[in-house]
Design a protein around this motif. Structure first.
Motif, PDB file in Angstrom:
ATOM      1  N   LEU A  84       0.630  -1.123  -0.177  1.00 49.07           N
ATOM      2  CA  LEU A  84      -0.058   0.105   0.014  1.00 49.07           C
ATOM      3  C   LEU A  84       1.097   1.380  -0.003  1.00 49.07           C
ATOM      4  N   GLU A  85       2.020   1.128   0.592  1.00 47.19           N
ATOM      5  CA  GLU A  85       2.845   2.377   0.569  1.00 47.19           C
ATOM      6  C   GLU A  85       3.594   2.574  -0.807  1.00 47.19           C
ATOM      7  N   LYS A  86       3.788   1.423  -1.452  1.00 47.30           N
ATOM      8  CA  LYS A  86       4.300   1.204  -2.762  1.00 47.30           C
ATOM      9  C   LYS A  86       3.364   2.099  -3.737  1.00 47.30           C
ATOM     10  N   LEU A 110     -10.085  -0.420  -1.781  1.00 46.30           N
ATOM     11  CA  LEU A 110     -11.254   0.117  -0.810  1.00 46.30           C
ATOM     12  C   LEU A 110     -11.818  -1.038   0.206  1.00 46.30           C
ATOM     13  N   ASN A 111     -11.899  -2.259  -0.337  1.00 46.01           N
ATOM     14  CA  ASN A 111     -12.474  -3.210   0.664  1.00 46.01           C
ATOM     15  C   ASN A 111     -11.586  -3.315   1.919  1.00 46.01           C
ATOM     16  N   LEU A 112     -10.369  -2.757   1.676  1.00 41.13           N
ATOM     17  CA  LEU A 112      -9.658  -2.864   2.923  1.00 41.13           C
ATOM     18  C   LEU A 112      -9.839  -1.862   3.931  1.00 41.13           C
ATOM     19  N   LEU A 113     -10.692  -0.729   3.538  1.00 38.15           N
ATOM     20  CA  LEU A 113     -11.009   0.268   4.406  1.00 38.15           C
ATOM     21  C   LEU A 113     -12.025  -0.580   5.532  1.00 38.15           C
ATOM     22  N   SER A 114     -12.381  -1.728   5.333  1.00 39.31           N
ATOM     23  CA  SER A 114     -13.197  -2.520   6.173  1.00 39.31           C
ATOM     24  C   SER A 114     -12.198  -3.732   7.096  1.00 39.31           C
ATOM     25  N   VAL A 124      -4.863   2.857   3.834  1.00 38.68           N
ATOM     26  CA  VAL A 124      -5.716   3.201   2.537  1.00 38.68           C
ATOM     27  C   VAL A 124      -6.105   4.518   2.688  1.00 38.68           C
ATOM     28  N   VAL A 125      -6.554   4.899   3.999  1.00 36.66           N
ATOM     29  CA  VAL A 125      -7.002   6.557   3.802  1.00 36.66           C
ATOM     30  C   VAL A 125      -5.848   7.386   3.408  1.00 36.66           C
ATOM     31  N   HIS A 126      -4.769   6.917   3.862  1.00 35.01           N
ATOM     32  CA  HIS A 126      -3.446   7.976   3.705  1.00 35.01           C
ATOM     33  C   HIS A 126      -3.364   7.678   2.143  1.00 35.01           C
ATOM     34  N   LEU A 127      -3.504   6.567   1.520  1.00 35.33           N
ATOM     35  CA  LEU A 127      -3.500   6.370   0.038  1.00 35.33           C
ATOM     36  C   LEU A 127      -4.523   7.146  -0.843  1.00 35.33           C
ATOM     37  N   LEU A 128      -5.539   7.139  -0.371  1.00 40.06           N
ATOM     38  CA  LEU A 128      -6.727   7.746  -0.943  1.00 40.06           C
ATOM     39  C   LEU A 128      -6.276   9.265  -0.928  1.00 40.06           C
ATOM     40  N   GLU A 129      -5.924   9.862   0.242  1.00 40.23           N
ATOM     41  CA  GLU A 129      -5.719  11.256   0.283  1.00 40.23           C
ATOM     42  C   GLU A 129      -4.475  11.669  -0.482  1.00 40.23           C
TER      43      GLU A 129
END
Length: 520
Positions: A84-86, A110-114, A124-129
């Motif tokens: 996810l960092e990559k 997005l499924n990883l938000l759960s 995932v939140v940081h990635l989306l931002e």
């Protein structure tokens, strides 16, 4: 509607470190992947997505196989975190977003938000931002739209808000994730304004935001919550009504009431208070919320804030103006709770002095707002003892308030004349401008306030009070003006009344102004 134009977020700084941390995490992601990636292209993107999907599959399998043995799936979670960092480096190539969507990676991300592990959801939140950051998306309108459309289709709003409800401000990592969740929502609204209503229709974000602004302690997330709430309300009657039905007027009044006798301690806290007043003014657009405001004793609270002469003084006047516009019950309550004395002190220029309100523009805005408020009072209180009390204010102290009114009339008249001449010169210089644009330019230069001053003068004239009429005539004569000058301003106002509130209301408004014109 004048609601603050400064609804652009500041980066969450968590003791001034967050911005650096975000930049460092991006740098680390780039460095980690540098050996494998020399150029960010479609081939590289496919490799990144494939690697991510593989680690995701391994993590799912490990969790299913060893559900009660965290140590058996911990390594797969560390590897998933690294993938996810990559993916963050994709923010450096927004032109590849359509390919990211085509590779069907968005649902998996997005499924990883759960995910049961909150740390993975936070990744995932940081990635989306990062992917939706306005600086990244600048000049990439089409890729941005494709990404945001895909995120919405795959329930990003529902998943973000569900995750938001399990995060706590007490944990520093979760606190920054809360901020980045709100940032991601703001970024998506920037790309697709319809998101502002979608997120309120599909999620419990409004309830979460209301709960956040109710908290007494100030922090950066409370500030950002107030800002997001203002953004959601500013151009959406649907959201304004929705929040009103959720007891939002009362909650915002409670949040504002914390500052009725004290000033914010920092500039960030001051900005939050301005955001809260922006929210309140937006809420006061629908008629049913004006009623809620009066029932919740909002009029009384605003008068108390004005009397305390704290930093929210001007904001309280603004909220009162919004509440009284086309709503007589608020005007009547204002007179009943002795608001006239406080309002006319401001009208006469007796305002609290501070660094902020020494600025000329601040004083002008306050002046324009108080003129609007007095015009609303005259429009909302047409007869009876309240009307007499309002009119009597213009007689006391040898008609000093009529003198002030004429002083403002001359100043705004001169300003409008100067703007009219400037526009005529532009036309001579072959800069074409239609009549509507010219009229709007003149309104911005002060014509609207001049029209309201003329309306107030008209109400005074219609009162048939001999002392007031004599004073108006004397002041006009001293300025080499006539009643026709006021009639001309009122006629232009009459001719440009819009039909935003319907054809019938337009006719009624024009009839009221025509009656004033005829009285001259």
């Amino acid at each position: 509607m004048e609601v603050s134009d400064t609804l652009k977020r500041k980066r969450y700084d968590g003791d001034n470190q967050m911005e650096a941390e975000v930049d460092l995490s991006l740098l680390e992601a780039v460095e980690k992947s540098q050996s494998a990636i020399d150029l960010l292209d479609l081939r590289t993107l496919k490799k990144l997505v494939l690697s991510f999907e593989r680690r995701l599959k391994e993590n799912i399998e490990a969790r299913l196989k060893y559900p009660d043995q965290p140590e058996r799936f911990a390594d797969s979670e560390v590897e998933l975190h690294e993938e996810l960092e990559k993916l963050k480096i994709l923010a450096g190539a927004p032109e590849l977003y359509p390919e990211l969507v085509n590779l069907n990676a968005i649902p998996s991300i997005l499924n990883l938000l759960s995910h049961d592990n909150t740390d993975i959801a936070i990744d995932v939140v940081h990635l989306l931002e990062d992917l939706t950051d306005e600086d990244v998306l600048e000049d990439n309108d089409e890729p941005a739209r494709i990404l945001v459309d895909s995120l919405i289709e795959n329930n990003v709003l529902e998943l973000l808000v569900q995750n938001l409800q399990r995060l706590s401000d007490k944990d520093p990592d979760e606190m920054s994730a809360i901020y980045n969740t709100l940032a991601s929502i703001e970024n998506m609204i920037e790309v697709k304004p319809a998101v502002a209503e979608l997120v309120c229709e599909r999620t419990k974000l409004l309830r979460w935001l209301l709960a956040k602004i109710k908290v007494r302690e100030f922090d950066s997330n409370k500030q950002y919550a107030s800002e997001i709430l203002a953004i959601l309300l500013q151009n959406s009657p649907a959201n304004q009504k929705r929040l009103g039905q959720m007891n939002g007027v009362d909650v915002v009044l409670q949040a504002v009431a914390m500052y009725k006798s004290k000033d914010p301690k920092t500039s960030d806290e001051e900005e939050m208070l301005e955001n809260l007043f922006d929210c309140l003014c937006c809420l006061l657009m629908p008629l049913e919320n004006k009623e809620r405001f009066v029932k919740a004793e909002g009029v009384e609270l605003m008068i108390i804030i004005m009397k305390q002469k704290k930093s929210a003084y001007a904001s309280a006047i603004r909220a009162l103006d919004f509440s009284m516009t086309k709503y007589p019950p608020a005007c009547e309550r204002f007179v009943d709770v002795l608001g006239l004395k406080t309002a006319f002190a401001a009208f006469m220029g007796k305002i609290p002095i501070s660094k902020k309100n020494k600025k000329e523009r601040y004083q002008e805005e306050l002046e324009e707002r108080i003129v609007s408020l007095i015009a609303s009072l005259f429009g909302g209180i047409l007869r009876g003892s309240r009307r007499e009390r309002l009119l009597s204010k213009f007689v006391e102290n040898e008609c000093e308030k009529i003198d002030r009114l004429m002083e403002l009339y001359i100043r705004y008249s001169d300003r409008v004349k100067a703007e009219t001449q400037r526009l005529e010169q532009l036309e001579l210089d072959d800069l074409e401008m239609d009549e509507e644009e010219k009229y709007n330019r003149r309104l911005e230069s002060g014509l609207y306030t001049l029209q309201l001053i003329a309306v107030i003068l008209g109400h005074l004239w219609c009162s048939e009070h001999s002392q007031m009429k004599a004073r108006i005539e004397l002041l006009l004569k001293q300025q080499k003006l006539t009643k026709k000058d006021i009639k001309d301003i009122l006629q232009e106002y009459h001719d440009n009344i819009g039909d935003l509130d319907g054809a019938e209301e337009k006719e009624r408004a024009q009839a009221r102004i025509q009656k004033i014109i005829s009285s001259f």
